[in-house]
Design a protein around this motif. Structure first.
Motif, PDB file in Angstrom:
ATOM      1  N   LYS A 204     -45.180 -34.784   3.871  1.00  0.00           N
ATOM      2  CA  LYS A 204     -44.538 -33.272   3.668  1.00  0.00           C
ATOM      3  C   LYS A 204     -44.224 -32.715   2.291  1.00  0.00           C
TER       4      LYS A 204
ATOM      5  N   GLU B 287     -39.442 -25.728  -0.776  1.00  0.00           N
ATOM      6  CA  GLU B 287     -39.947 -23.974  -1.275  1.00  0.00           C
ATOM      7  C   GLU B 287     -38.850 -24.670  -2.469  1.00  0.00           C
TER       8      GLU B 287
ATOM      9  N   ARG C  85     -44.444 -18.975  -3.391  1.00  0.00           N
ATOM     10  CA  ARG C  85     -45.533 -18.577  -1.675  1.00  0.00           C
ATOM     11  C   ARG C  85     -47.024 -18.245  -2.260  1.00  0.00           C
TER      12      ARG C  85
ATOM     13  N   LEU D 213     -48.592 -21.198  -2.728  1.00  0.00           N
ATOM     14  CA  LEU D 213     -48.893 -22.336  -1.586  1.00  0.00           C
ATOM     15  C   LEU D 213     -50.369 -21.349  -0.890  1.00  0.00           C
TER      16      LEU D 213
ATOM     17  N   GLU E  15     -53.530 -23.058   0.476  1.00  0.00           N
ATOM     18  CA  GLU E  15     -53.594 -22.615   2.242  1.00  0.00           C
ATOM     19  C   GLU E  15     -54.510 -21.955   2.872  1.00  0.00           C
TER      20      GLU E  15
ATOM     21  N   ILE F 242     -53.651 -27.353   1.979  1.00  0.00           N
ATOM     22  CA  ILE F 242     -52.324 -28.045   2.517  1.00  0.00           C
ATOM     23  C   ILE F 242     -52.000 -26.905   4.137  1.00  0.00           C
ATOM     24  N   PHE F 243     -50.937 -26.952   4.490  1.00  0.00           N
ATOM     25  CA  PHE F 243     -50.652 -26.567   5.956  1.00  0.00           C
ATOM     26  C   PHE F 243     -49.141 -26.174   6.369  1.00  0.00           C
ATOM     27  N   ARG F 244     -49.005 -25.321   7.263  1.00  0.00           N
ATOM     28  CA  ARG F 244     -47.298 -24.725   7.387  1.00  0.00           C
ATOM     29  C   ARG F 244     -47.389 -25.493   9.391  1.00  0.00           C
TER      30      ARG F 244
ATOM     31  N   GLY G 107     -41.751 -26.887   7.330  1.00  0.00           N
ATOM     32  CA  GLY G 107     -42.616 -26.774   6.140  1.00  0.00           C
ATOM     33  C   GLY G 107     -43.599 -27.000   5.545  1.00  0.00           C
ATOM     34  N   TRP G 108     -44.610 -27.194   4.362  1.00  0.00           N
ATOM     35  CA  TRP G 108     -45.551 -27.423   4.224  1.00  0.00           C
ATOM     36  C   TRP G 108     -45.986 -28.730   4.131  1.00  0.00           C
TER      37      TRP G 108
ATOM     38  N   THR H  60     -50.913 -18.130  11.117  1.00  0.00           N
ATOM     39  CA  THR H  60     -51.357 -19.489  10.358  1.00  0.00           C
ATOM     40  C   THR H  60     -53.085 -19.144  10.749  1.00  0.00           C
TER      41      THR H  60
END
Length: 235
Positions: free
Chosen positions: A28, A32, A47, A50, A54, A59-61, A66-67, A200
């Motif tokens: 993780k 932010e 943001r 990020l 993505e 990265i992914f949420r 979170g990220w 997403t």
């Protein structure tokens, strides 16, 4: 608002942390607020940086969590007869999966109506479930089967693969006859199963499986997390 160059600087610094292992795959990211302080940028700048990472599948949420740093991508041949479990193990991954619902339904997407023939009741078996790699859910699926062709399928399925049950119980060897792909944004229902936030990025896969007489007997609708998979098909 910060300009694009500031966003790029923040993105490049984050990217370096990912590449040099400061934050390892699957881990993780700091919150932010912490990232804003570490990078010395405003919230909107962070943001956007990020979101750019993505879009590059780095990265992914996870919704409300979170990220996270993206795990190695799963190499997936949707035309292969090999099970998800076998393919994952061959790539050194730890697969897990489960079924969520097995039921007889009369309401379903229009794309699966081709399973019905004249005189059928209009009902189909619907089986939903998820698949995970290294304890991270990467896809959700809905599978539809005509009960006239495979009576009692949902009662016999257990925890076996679909292919195994077709061969052992119904003496049918199935092959993937047609595939359809398209990029989508995950809906709230899918997000609840495999995580992520509404919207997403994901890849929708429709698989039409046929018996030896080229009759479509199973249709799978799969929703894959965008950052988790690379597709390939041998021609």
């Amino acid at each position: 608002m910060d300009n694009v160059s500031t966003v790029e600087v923040a993105k490049e610094k984050l990217d370096r942390w990912l590449q040099n292992g400061t934050i390892i795959a699957g881990a993780k990211l700091p919150s932010e607020r912490e990232l804003e302080e570490l990078l010395g940028v405003k919230r909107m700048t962070l943001r956007q940086a990020l979101l750019n990472l993505e879009s590059e599948s780095k990265i992914f949420r996870k919704d409300r969590k979170g990220w996270f740093v993206a795990l190695p991508r799963f190499i997936y041949n949707p035309k292969s007869s090999a099970s998800f479990k076998l393919a994952a193990l061959e790539q050194g991954r730890e697969p897990s999966w489960d079924f969520i619902e097995k039921s007889l339904v009369s309401s379903y997407p229009a794309v699966v109506e081709s399973l019905l023939e004249e005189g059928d009741s209009g009902e189909l078996y619907r089986i939903t479930g998820w698949g995970a790699l290294d304890n991270h859910k990467v896809f959700y699926h809905e599978t539809f089967i005509n009960p006239r062709i495979a009576q009692g399928f949902i009662d016999k399925l257990g925890h076996d693969s679909f292919s195994h049950l077709w061969e052992e119980e119904y003496k049918k060897k199935i092959v993937t006859q047609r595939l359809a792909f398209r990029p989508i944004r995950m809906s709230g229902d899918v997000c609840k199963i495999i995580g992520g936030s509404v919207g997403t990025p994901a890849i929708l896969v429709e698989k039409y499986r046929a018996d030896s007489n080229k009759n479509i007997i199973q249709i799978d609708i799969e929703y894959w997390r965008f950052e988790s998979v690379d597709f390939f098909i041998n021609l």
